[in-house]
Design an enzyme around this catalytic site. Structure first.
Site, PDB file in Angstrom:
ATOM      1  CE  LYS A  35      44.246  42.883  60.551  1.00 48.57           C
ATOM      2  NZ  LYS A  35      45.284  42.548  60.053  1.00 48.57           N
ATOM      3  CB  THR A 101      45.302  36.640  56.392  1.00 50.90           C
ATOM      4  OG1 THR A 101      45.403  37.908  57.245  1.00 50.90           O
ATOM      5  CG2 THR A 101      43.990  36.237  56.506  1.00 50.90           C
ATOM      6  CB  THR A 126      40.161  29.905  45.864  1.00 49.07           C
ATOM      7  OG1 THR A 126      39.870  30.090  44.405  1.00 49.07           O
ATOM      8  CG2 THR A 126      41.482  29.848  46.142  1.00 49.07           C
ATOM      9  CG  ASP A 127      38.285  28.333  40.643  1.00 53.17           C
ATOM     10  OD1 ASP A 127      38.758  29.269  41.161  1.00 53.17           O
ATOM     11  OD2 ASP A 127      37.292  28.483  39.934  1.00 53.17           O
ATOM     12  CD  GLU A 128      41.763  32.790  41.825  1.00 51.90           C
ATOM     13  OE1 GLU A 128      42.687  33.482  41.758  1.00 51.90           O
ATOM     14  OE2 GLU A 128      40.676  33.499  41.871  1.00 51.90           O
ATOM     15  CE1 TYR A 150      42.638  34.330  47.629  1.00 54.73           C
ATOM     16  CE2 TYR A 150      42.284  33.796  45.368  1.00 54.73           C
ATOM     17  CZ  TYR A 150      41.796  34.017  46.819  1.00 54.73           C
ATOM     18  OH  TYR A 150      40.554  33.368  47.086  1.00 54.73           O
ATOM     19  CE  LYS A 154      41.826  30.490  50.400  1.00 55.51           C
ATOM     20  NZ  LYS A 154      41.178  30.994  51.615  1.00 55.51           N
ATOM     21  CG  ASN A 179      35.697  33.666  39.865  1.00 54.56           C
ATOM     22  OD1 ASN A 179      36.600  32.530  39.754  1.00 54.56           O
ATOM     23  ND2 ASN A 179      36.364  34.967  39.386  1.00 54.56           N
ATOM     24  CE  LYS A 189      37.542  39.330  45.209  1.00 55.38           C
ATOM     25  NZ  LYS A 189      37.716  40.276  46.539  1.00 55.38           N
ATOM     26  CG  ASN A 249      36.756  37.576  32.351  1.00 53.38           C
ATOM     27  OD1 ASN A 249      35.944  37.007  33.211  1.00 53.38           O
ATOM     28  ND2 ASN A 249      37.914  37.739  32.534  1.00 53.38           N
TER      29      ASN A 249
HETATM   30  P1  NAD Z   1      36.270  39.110  51.292  1.00 47.77           P
HETATM   31  O1  NAD Z   1      37.570  39.837  50.866  1.00 47.77           O
HETATM   32  O2  NAD Z   1      34.926  39.670  50.881  1.00 47.77           O
HETATM   33  O3  NAD Z   1      35.999  39.041  52.916  1.00 47.77           O
HETATM   34  C1  NAD Z   1      37.101  38.599  53.988  1.00 47.77           C
HETATM   35  C2  NAD Z   1      36.769  38.584  55.107  1.00 47.77           C
HETATM   36  O4  NAD Z   1      37.979  38.154  56.051  1.00 47.77           O
HETATM   37  C3  NAD Z   1      36.703  40.189  55.746  1.00 47.77           C
HETATM   38  O5  NAD Z   1      35.476  40.346  56.472  1.00 47.77           O
HETATM   39  C4  NAD Z   1      37.819  40.570  56.328  1.00 47.77           C
HETATM   40  O6  NAD Z   1      37.569  41.630  57.358  1.00 47.77           O
HETATM   41  C5  NAD Z   1      37.923  39.261  57.031  1.00 47.77           C
HETATM   42  N1  NAD Z   1      39.411  39.115  57.468  1.00 47.77           N
HETATM   43  C6  NAD Z   1      40.763  39.249  56.639  1.00 47.77           C
HETATM   44  N2  NAD Z   1      41.819  39.084  57.190  1.00 47.77           N
HETATM   45  C7  NAD Z   1      41.350  38.801  58.292  1.00 47.77           C
HETATM   46  C8  NAD Z   1      42.081  38.444  59.508  1.00 47.77           C
HETATM   47  N3  NAD Z   1      43.527  38.214  59.519  1.00 47.77           N
HETATM   48  N4  NAD Z   1      41.460  37.813  60.988  1.00 47.77           N
HETATM   49  C9  NAD Z   1      40.115  38.037  60.698  1.00 47.77           C
HETATM   50  N5  NAD Z   1      39.496  38.222  59.513  1.00 47.77           N
HETATM   51  C10 NAD Z   1      40.150  38.615  58.348  1.00 47.77           C
HETATM   52  O7  NAD Z   1      36.403  37.527  51.087  1.00 47.77           O
HETATM   53  P2  NAD Z   1      35.382  36.667  50.283  1.00 47.77           P
HETATM   54  O8  NAD Z   1      35.287  36.890  48.782  1.00 47.77           O
HETATM   55  O9  NAD Z   1      34.022  36.543  50.989  1.00 47.77           O
HETATM   56  O10 NAD Z   1      35.885  35.201  50.538  1.00 47.77           O
HETATM   57  C11 NAD Z   1      35.932  34.335  51.508  1.00 47.77           C
HETATM   58  C12 NAD Z   1      36.743  33.341  51.363  1.00 47.77           C
HETATM   59  O11 NAD Z   1      36.406  32.489  50.337  1.00 47.77           O
HETATM   60  C13 NAD Z   1      38.200  33.470  51.273  1.00 47.77           C
HETATM   61  O12 NAD Z   1      38.978  32.648  51.917  1.00 47.77           O
HETATM   62  C14 NAD Z   1      38.539  33.162  49.921  1.00 47.77           C
HETATM   63  O13 NAD Z   1      39.664  32.707  49.570  1.00 47.77           O
HETATM   64  C15 NAD Z   1      37.442  32.302  49.526  1.00 47.77           C
HETATM   65  N6  NAD Z   1      37.004  32.176  48.014  1.00 47.77           N
HETATM   66  C16 NAD Z   1      36.518  33.350  47.423  1.00 47.77           C
HETATM   67  C17 NAD Z   1      35.905  33.246  46.276  1.00 47.77           C
HETATM   68  C18 NAD Z   1      35.428  34.504  45.823  1.00 47.77           C
HETATM   69  O14 NAD Z   1      34.923  34.376  44.438  1.00 47.77           O
HETATM   70  N7  NAD Z   1      35.064  35.613  46.479  1.00 47.77           N
HETATM   71  C19 NAD Z   1      35.794  32.105  45.544  1.00 47.77           C
HETATM   72  C20 NAD Z   1      36.507  30.821  46.215  1.00 47.77           C
HETATM   73  C21 NAD Z   1      36.789  30.978  47.309  1.00 47.77           C
HETATM   74  P1  TYD Z   2      38.140  38.733  39.851  1.00 41.63           P
HETATM   75  O1  TYD Z   2      36.901  39.015  40.040  1.00 41.63           O
HETATM   76  O2  TYD Z   2      39.361  39.679  40.133  1.00 41.63           O
HETATM   77  O3  TYD Z   2      38.480  37.293  40.221  1.00 41.63           O
HETATM   78  P2  TYD Z   2      39.661  36.159  40.022  1.00 41.63           P
HETATM   79  O4  TYD Z   2      40.982  36.984  39.291  1.00 41.63           O
HETATM   80  O5  TYD Z   2      40.279  35.857  41.309  1.00 41.63           O
HETATM   81  O6  TYD Z   2      39.083  35.092  39.101  1.00 41.63           O
HETATM   82  O7  TYD Z   2      38.402  38.734  38.316  1.00 41.63           O
HETATM   83  C1  TYD Z   2      37.617  37.755  37.629  1.00 41.63           C
HETATM   84  C2  TYD Z   2      38.043  37.915  36.068  1.00 41.63           C
HETATM   85  O8  TYD Z   2      37.610  39.144  35.525  1.00 41.63           O
HETATM   86  C3  TYD Z   2      39.385  37.623  35.871  1.00 41.63           C
HETATM   87  O9  TYD Z   2      39.618  36.905  34.569  1.00 41.63           O
HETATM   88  C4  TYD Z   2      40.044  38.932  35.724  1.00 41.63           C
HETATM   89  C5  TYD Z   2      38.885  39.770  35.013  1.00 41.63           C
HETATM   90  N1  TYD Z   2      38.968  41.289  35.247  1.00 41.63           N
HETATM   91  C6  TYD Z   2      39.016  42.300  34.429  1.00 41.63           C
HETATM   92  O10 TYD Z   2      38.762  41.993  33.375  1.00 41.63           O
HETATM   93  N2  TYD Z   2      38.771  43.638  34.782  1.00 41.63           N
HETATM   94  C7  TYD Z   2      38.680  43.911  36.028  1.00 41.63           C
HETATM   95  O11 TYD Z   2      38.829  45.106  36.584  1.00 41.63           O
HETATM   96  C8  TYD Z   2      38.996  42.876  37.167  1.00 41.63           C
HETATM   97  C9  TYD Z   2      39.007  43.346  38.476  1.00 41.63           C
HETATM   98  C10 TYD Z   2      39.018  41.692  36.655  1.00 41.63           C
END
Ligand code: NAD
Ligand code: TYD
Length: 338
Positions: A35, A101, A126-128, A150, A154, A179, A189, A249
Site C-alpha cells: 500500500k 490491516t 511477532t514474539d509480542e 499492535y 497481530k 525485534n 523503531k 535497552n
Molecule cells: P514496516 O512497518 O517496516 O513495513 C510494513 C509494510 O507494510 C510497509 O511497506 C507498508 O507500506 C505495508 N503495508 C501496511 N499496511 C498495508 C496494507 N493495508 N496493505 C498493503 N501493504 C501495507 O514493518 P516491518 O518492521 O518490516 O514488519 C513486517 C512484518 O513483520 C509485520 O507483520 C510485523 O508485525 C512483523 N514483525 C516485525 C518485527 C520488527 O522487529 N520490525 C519483528 C517481528 C515481526
Molecule cells: P521498539 O523498537 O518500538 O520495538 P518494540 O516495542 O515493538 O519491542 O522498542 C524496542 C524497545 O526500546 C522497547 O523496550 C521500547 C524501547 N524504546 C525506547 O526506550 N525509546 C524509544 O524511543 C523507542 C521507540 C523504544
C-alpha cells in the site's frame, strides 16, 4: 514455490526478504504487493527494480478485488504476509489502522489464499503476541497474552490463520519473530532511531529505567528462517524465530554510542511507554530442529546495522526531514523528559 506474493514487501523486513530471495534463487518470481503507507518505501526495492523476477503492485491487503486481481494476474502459489501496521507507540495513538490491516487485511489474504488454492500461506508474526515474559522463554504452544493494540491485532491475525488451517485445510505456517534490526528499518523503531539521533548528536529518548529486555535479531537471519519454514515447515505449525538471547535497552543504547564514538550524556530518560512489555524471550529450538541457526549475534547485528546507517545517510535523512516524521516525533516525545 514459484510465484510468491510478498505483501508489505516495500517495508523493512519485507524488502530484506525480497533481496534475500532474489539473491539466492533464480527460479522464483517475487510479486510485491504494498500500500506504501508511511513505512513503505520504493527506495528499499531500488536494487531489484530491473530484476526480471520482480514485479511491484501498489495495493491494499484490505481490498479484496485488488488482492484477487494480483493473485490471478501473477498465478500466485505462495503468499508471505509482511503487510502490517507495526509500531507499538503508534498503536497507542491510533489503533484503528492496526485492527484494519493486521486483522481484517489478514482475513482478506486468507480468503484469497483459499479461493486460489495456494501451496502455502505464511504469516509473519511477532514474539509480542505472548505478552511480556518475566521468566523463562515462550514456546509456540504458550497462551497468547498480548498487551498493546499492535500485539493484540497481530494475535488476532495469527488466530485467523490457524482457523483457516483447522476449518479449511489451508496450508498455513506462522513465524513469530523477535525485534529485527538492519538495513531499511524506518527510524521510529528504537535501534535506527538511536543510531541516527546519535549521529546528529541529538538526545536518545530512553523509556523508563531502560532495563526492558528484547531479543535483537539481524534481519537477514529472520529472512533465512522464513525461507527455511517455507521449504521445510509443516502446515498448521508455528515457529518462534529469534536469537534466543536478550539484551537490555540500556546495554543496546550504550553499545550504539560506543560504536559511534558518542558520549553517554546523549541518553535522555523519558517517561515510560504505557503498558510497556518488560521482557520478551523466545525458545527457538523448534526452528533450530529444521536446521536453521542464528548467524549474527547481538554485537555483530548491531555493528552491521550501525555501519549501514552511517553509510546510507541519504536514505534516512529524507525520512527524518519530512513533515510527517517530524509531526510524529513531536507527538510521541514532546514533554516526556524526566
Ligand atoms: P514496516 O512497518 O517496516 O513495513 C510494513 C509494510 O507494510 C510497509 O511497506 C507498508 O507500506 C505495508 N503495508 C501496511 N499496511 C498495508 C496494507 N493495508 N496493505 C498493503 N501493504 C501495507 O514493518 P516491518 O518492521 O518490516 O514488519 C513486517 C512484518 O513483520 C509485520 O507483520 C510485523 O508485525 C512483523 N514483525 C516485525 C518485527 C520488527 O522487529 N520490525 C519483528 C517481528 C515481526
Ligand atoms: P521498539 O523498537 O518500538 O520495538 P518494540 O516495542 O515493538 O519491542 O522498542 C524496542 C524497545 O526500546 C522497547 O523496550 C521500547 C524501547 N524504546 C525506547 O526506550 N525509546 C524509544 O524511543 C523507542 C521507540 C523504544
Amino acid at each position: 514455490m514459484k510465484n510468491i506474493l510478498v505483501t508489505g514487501g516495500a517495508g523493512f523486513i519485507g524488502s530484506n526478504f525480497v533481496h534475500y530471495m532474489l539473491g539466492r534463487y533464480d527460479d522464483v518470481n517475487i510479486i510485491v504487493f504494498d500500500k506504501l503507507t508511511y513505512a513503505g518505501n520504493m527506495e528499499n526495492l531500488a536494487p531489484v527494480a530491473d530484476n526480471p523476477h520482480y514485479t511491484f503492485v501498489h495495493g491494499d491487503i484490505c481490498d479484496a478485488a485488488a488482492v484477487d486481481a494480483a493473485m490471478q494476474a501473477h498465478d500466485i502459489d505462495t503468499i508471505v504476509n509482511f503487510a502490517a501496521e507495526t509500531h507499538v507507540d503508534r498503536s497507542l495513538m491510533e489503533p484503528g489502522s492496526f485492527i484494519q490491516t493486521d486483522v481484517y487485511g489478514t482475513f482478506v489474504l486468507l480468503e484469497a489464499a483459499k479461493k486460489f488454492g495456494v501451496e502455502r500461506y505464511h504469516q509473519i508474526s511477532t514474539d509480542e503476541v505472548y505478552g511480556e515474559v518475566m521468566e523463562g522463554r515462550s514456546t509456540e504452544t504458550d497462551r497468547l497474552e498480548p498487551r498493546s493494540p499492535y500485539s493484540a491485532s497481530k494475535a488476532g491475525g495469527d488466530l485467523l490463520c490457524l482457523s483457516y488451517f483447522t476449518s479449511f485445510g489451508l496450508p498455513v505456517t506462522i513465524t513469530r519473530g523477535s525485534n529485527n534490526i538492519g538495513p531499511y528499518q524506518y527510524p521510529e523503531k528504537v535501534v535506527p532511531l538511536f543510531i541516527t539521533n546519535a549521529i546528529d548528536d541529538k538526545p536518545l529518548p530512553l523509556y523508563g529505567d531502560g532495563l526492558q529486555m528484547r531479543d535483537y535479531q539481524y534481519v537477514q537471519d529472520h529472512c533465512a528462517g522464513i525461507d527455511v519454514v517455507l521449504r521445510k515447515g509443516t502446515p498448521g505449525e508455528i515457529y518462534n524465530l529469534g536469537t534466543g538471547v536478550e539484551t537490555t535497552n540500556i546495554t543496546m543504547t550504550k553499545t550504539i554510542l560506543k560504536m559511534l564514538g558518542k558520549p553517554e550524556s546523549l541518553i535522555q530518560p523519558v517517561t515510560d511507554r504505557p503498558g510497556h512489555d518488560r521482557r520478551y524471550a523466545l525458545d527457538v529450538s523448534k526452528i533450530e530442529s529444521l536446521g536453521w541457526r542464528t548467524e549474527f549475534d547481538f554485537d555483530r547485528a548491531i555493528e552491521a546495522t550501525v555501519k549501514w546507517y552511517v553509510e546510507n545517510e541519504d536514505w534516512w535523512r529524507k525520512i527524518k526531514s519530512g513533515a510527517a516524521y517530524e509531526a510524529y516525533y513531536a507527538r510521541n516525545y514532546t514533554g516526556r523528559e524526566v
